[in-house]
Design a protein around this motif. Sequence first.
Motif, PDB file in Angstrom:
ATOM      1  N   THR A  78      45.563  54.499  39.995  1.00  0.00           N
ATOM      2  CA  THR A  78      45.931  54.021  38.654  1.00  0.00           C
ATOM      3  C   THR A  78      44.892  53.030  38.133  1.00  0.00           C
ATOM      4  OG1 THR A  78      47.308  52.302  39.634  1.00  0.00           O
ATOM      5  CG2 THR A  78      48.413  54.325  38.995  1.00  0.00           C
ATOM      6  N   HIS A  79      43.660  53.222  38.571  1.00  0.00           N
ATOM      7  CA  HIS A  79      42.595  52.303  38.164  1.00  0.00           C
ATOM      8  C   HIS A  79      41.562  53.060  37.344  1.00  0.00           C
ATOM      9  CE1 HIS A  79      44.312  49.422  40.975  1.00  0.00           C
ATOM     10  NE2 HIS A  79      44.545  50.501  41.702  1.00  0.00           N
ATOM     11  N   GLY A  80      41.343  52.591  36.121  1.00  0.00           N
ATOM     12  CA  GLY A  80      40.359  53.214  35.241  1.00  0.00           C
ATOM     13  C   GLY A  80      38.968  52.731  35.635  1.00  0.00           C
ATOM     14  N   VAL A  81      38.149  53.658  36.093  1.00  0.00           N
ATOM     15  CA  VAL A  81      36.835  53.314  36.638  1.00  0.00           C
ATOM     16  C   VAL A  81      35.807  54.242  35.987  1.00  0.00           C
ATOM     17  CG1 VAL A  81      35.468  53.309  38.783  1.00  0.00           C
ATOM     18  CG2 VAL A  81      37.845  52.580  38.842  1.00  0.00           C
ATOM     19  N   HIS A  82      34.571  53.787  35.879  1.00  0.00           N
ATOM     20  CA  HIS A  82      33.492  54.686  35.454  1.00  0.00           C
ATOM     21  C   HIS A  82      32.239  54.390  36.264  1.00  0.00           C
ATOM     22  CE1 HIS A  82      32.768  51.059  32.931  1.00  0.00           C
ATOM     23  NE2 HIS A  82      31.527  51.320  33.238  1.00  0.00           N
ATOM     24  N   VAL A  83      31.342  55.364  36.273  1.00  0.00           N
ATOM     25  CA  VAL A  83      29.995  55.113  36.803  1.00  0.00           C
ATOM     26  C   VAL A  83      29.027  55.352  35.654  1.00  0.00           C
ATOM     27  CG1 VAL A  83      30.446  55.622  39.234  1.00  0.00           C
ATOM     28  CG2 VAL A  83      29.832  57.485  37.693  1.00  0.00           C
TER      29      VAL A  83
END
Length: 363
Positions: A78-83
């Motif tokens: 439930t963690h919004g992450v990006h690279v």
Amino acid sequence: MTYRRDLGYWDEGRDLVDAAFYADALGRHPRVLPAAAFRSLRFSQLEDEAVWTRDWICVGAHEAIPADGDLLPFTVGTHGVHVQRMAGGIVARFNKAQHGGCRTVPLQCQTGTKTKCSFTSCGFSRDRGAIPASDLGDGTPEMHQYLGLRPERLLTAHVRSWGPLIFVNLDVAPAWPEAELTTLGGLGGFFGNHKSRRSDDVWLEHGANWKLMGQALVAGEATIAGNPVWMFAAATLSDGTPARAAWLFPNLVLIATDDSTAVMTLQPTGLGQTLCRLSTFGADPRADRLFWRDEIRVRAERAEAEHDDLARWGTPYRPQTVGAALPFQSEAAGAWMQRTIAARIARMPREDFPQPLYQNPRG
Ligand code: FES
């Protein structure tokens, strides 16, 4: 708000953290995991705590973000992450707003199913694909909800590469399983100069819990399943082609023939729903993708049937199973998945952690 780890993880009258919950699913003659592992919202929250925030998660391939400034979103649990590709390499960050434009997470977004919401940067909504940097660099409107005005102030996550793939880890000081990956690479021959071209992603969604999808995708005959990070199987594809399959826990499945490799990253989009992003590596990867789609469909149908059975286990929808003992686990991949999940729950820290939330990790 039920998303509180301090209340423990209980459902269907069972303590989901207790070793007794997993006892029958381990050992020489394991039974399948109790049905709560596939249908309980509380169990999916436990997985967020024990797996998604502590393991290395494959988010995609370097080729998906070829230019400086390109950004690839990937919700981890439930963690919004990006690279994002930067001049100095790939950077992984938590998105600016973990629950989009909402002050708190609305009830309709807490069901375990990822919401269709314009805030695709939210940890409770569905992702969008990679966002290319435009003439504006990373100042595009689409990127704003990920980066905000001061990306350099966002909480970072750990990022590493294995072959052409990018992995993130949200834990504080995770170890990178270099030796395990070297062994797996040697066994599988998944990547190399003879498989240098990559197809675009195609997103396939199937009605099965992510653990059952992984189990069905990697299924094979002779298996090596003693490693805590990966399992390997010699598989026969549905047209009779011999192949090699591997599951790098939790969310990467690879299946390779001598001249083509299918890369599948799994992402739970519901308790009984898994998004599988498929790309292929080989000499003609676009043509190969059609072949692999058919193979995945066949394997996913098995996962969906298994999920239907288990999700209804012990309920009036399957009255003959009420009070009955769970069936024995007949698949090596299923037994490995069960051992691996149980080990992840057992290693979960139980003590309070003094570091403030949302502060950059200090090793
Ligand atoms: S809080 Fe509902 S989609 Fe983000």
